[in-house]
Design a protein around this motif. Sequence first.
Motif, short mmCIF file in Angstrom:
data_model
loop_
_atom_site.label_atom_id
_atom_site.label_comp_id
_atom_site.label_asym_id
_atom_site.label_seq_id
_atom_site.Cartn_x
_atom_site.Cartn_y
_atom_site.Cartn_z
N VAL A 21 0.92 -1.27 -0.14
CA VAL A 21 0.04 -0.09 -0.06
C VAL A 21 1.03 1.14 -0.04
O VAL A 21 0.59 2.15 -0.73
CB VAL A 21 -0.97 -0.15 1.39
CG1 VAL A 21 -1.72 1.22 1.23
CG2 VAL A 21 -1.92 -1.01 1.02
N VAL A 22 2.06 1.21 0.64
CA VAL A 22 2.94 2.41 0.71
C VAL A 22 3.48 2.57 -0.64
O VAL A 22 3.74 3.49 -1.22
CB VAL A 22 3.93 2.11 1.59
CG1 VAL A 22 4.98 3.19 1.55
CG2 VAL A 22 3.43 2.07 3.18
N GLN A 23 3.78 1.37 -1.36
CA GLN A 23 4.32 1.36 -2.64
C GLN A 23 3.37 1.99 -3.65
O GLN A 23 3.49 2.60 -4.73
CB GLN A 23 4.85 0.07 -3.12
CG GLN A 23 5.17 0.00 -4.72
CD GLN A 23 6.49 0.94 -4.94
OE1 GLN A 23 7.48 0.55 -3.96
NE2 GLN A 23 6.65 1.62 -6.04
N ALA A 24 1.83 1.46 -3.60
CA ALA A 24 1.00 2.03 -4.40
C ALA A 24 0.84 3.52 -4.26
O ALA A 24 0.55 4.18 -5.26
CB ALA A 24 -0.39 1.42 -4.04
N ASN A 25 0.93 4.05 -3.01
CA ASN A 25 0.91 5.58 -2.99
C ASN A 25 2.00 5.94 -3.53
O ASN A 25 1.80 7.20 -4.15
CB ASN A 25 0.93 5.96 -1.37
CG ASN A 25 -0.54 5.94 -0.82
OD1 ASN A 25 -1.54 6.13 -1.54
ND2 ASN A 25 -0.62 6.25 0.49
N THR A 26 3.44 5.73 -3.54
CA THR A 26 4.25 6.09 -4.12
C THR A 26 4.22 6.27 -5.78
O THR A 26 4.55 7.09 -6.29
CB THR A 26 5.66 5.25 -3.77
OG1 THR A 26 5.77 5.25 -2.27
CG2 THR A 26 6.97 5.69 -4.51
N ASN A 27 3.47 4.97 -6.31
CA ASN A 27 3.26 5.00 -7.63
C ASN A 27 2.27 6.18 -8.19
O ASN A 27 2.26 6.90 -9.00
CB ASN A 27 2.60 3.45 -7.97
CG ASN A 27 3.76 2.39 -8.04
OD1 ASN A 27 4.78 2.71 -8.09
ND2 ASN A 27 3.17 1.44 -8.00
N THR A 28 1.26 6.28 -6.99
CA THR A 28 0.27 7.52 -7.20
C THR A 28 0.77 8.87 -7.57
O THR A 28 0.56 9.58 -8.15
CB THR A 28 -0.95 6.93 -6.46
OG1 THR A 28 -1.28 5.99 -6.34
CG2 THR A 28 -1.89 8.21 -6.82
N VAL A 29 2.06 8.99 -6.51
CA VAL A 29 2.59 10.33 -6.53
C VAL A 29 3.29 10.49 -7.58
O VAL A 29 3.32 11.49 -8.09
CB VAL A 29 3.27 10.65 -5.20
CG1 VAL A 29 4.41 11.74 -5.22
CG2 VAL A 29 2.53 10.64 -3.69
N SER A 30 4.02 9.33 -8.12
CA SER A 30 5.00 9.37 -9.34
C SER A 30 4.01 9.61 -10.65
O SER A 30 4.40 10.39 -11.45
CB SER A 30 5.64 7.87 -9.71
OG SER A 30 6.59 7.84 -8.39
N ALA A 31 2.63 9.16 -10.62
CA ALA A 31 1.98 9.26 -11.69
C ALA A 31 1.37 10.83 -11.90
O ALA A 31 1.48 11.45 -12.63
CB ALA A 31 0.60 8.48 -11.50
N HIS A 32 1.13 11.53 -10.57
CA HIS A 32 0.73 12.63 -10.56
C HIS A 32 1.90 13.60 -10.95
O HIS A 32 1.78 14.68 -11.50
CB HIS A 32 0.37 13.02 -9.16
CG HIS A 32 -1.11 12.78 -8.92
ND1 HIS A 32 -2.33 13.19 -9.51
CD2 HIS A 32 -1.78 11.67 -7.86
CE1 HIS A 32 -3.37 12.65 -9.15
NE2 HIS A 32 -2.92 11.89 -8.09
#
Length: 190
Positions: free
Chosen positions: A162-173
């Motif tokens: 879930v922490v990795q998913a948040n990091t991916n979402t921040v990277s996408a933004h």
Amino acid sequence: MSQTPDAPSSSLRAIAQTFRLTGWISFWIQLVLGVVSSIIVLLFAIFNQRTGSPSNNPGTGFGVFLAICGLVVLGGGIYLAYRYTRIGKQLESSNPSNRPRKSETVQVLRLGLWVNLGGTLVTLLGAQAIVGTLVARSISPQAITTQFFDPTRIISGLDMLVVQANTNTVSAHFAGLIASLWLLNRINRP
């Protein structure tokens, strides 16, 4: 090839190609990272609902809610990246009335900036809530005298995903921000 009076100039064609290329790159980066993050968050939500699951921690709920909000905002960023490709196609039109005005294009780019900045903020707040919960779980003392092991103190691999998913979402933004800034800079060049 003769150039008609209404044909776009070479600089306008270059801007149109930049819009299309940057829009597609941004679209695919955001889409792939968003889908991966959505799958991870969905898996977390499914496995978190099981009673007795080590991931079943009420403190993580708000962070996951903010992560989902960040993914919803990312959907808007993906749409705007696709819209950049359509603006590029319209700029290549030989009919000047089909081309968007510069003010309209700048407005769409500014909207893209605000959407991705807002999504980054929401996702970072979610990441802080999730990481804060995990840190609290990892450093909280467990009673030494108890004979039973407390599974809520375990930080599972799913929590880290879930922490990795948040990091991916921040990277996408972030990719959306870079694309919007690049295009805004490109059309404001003298």
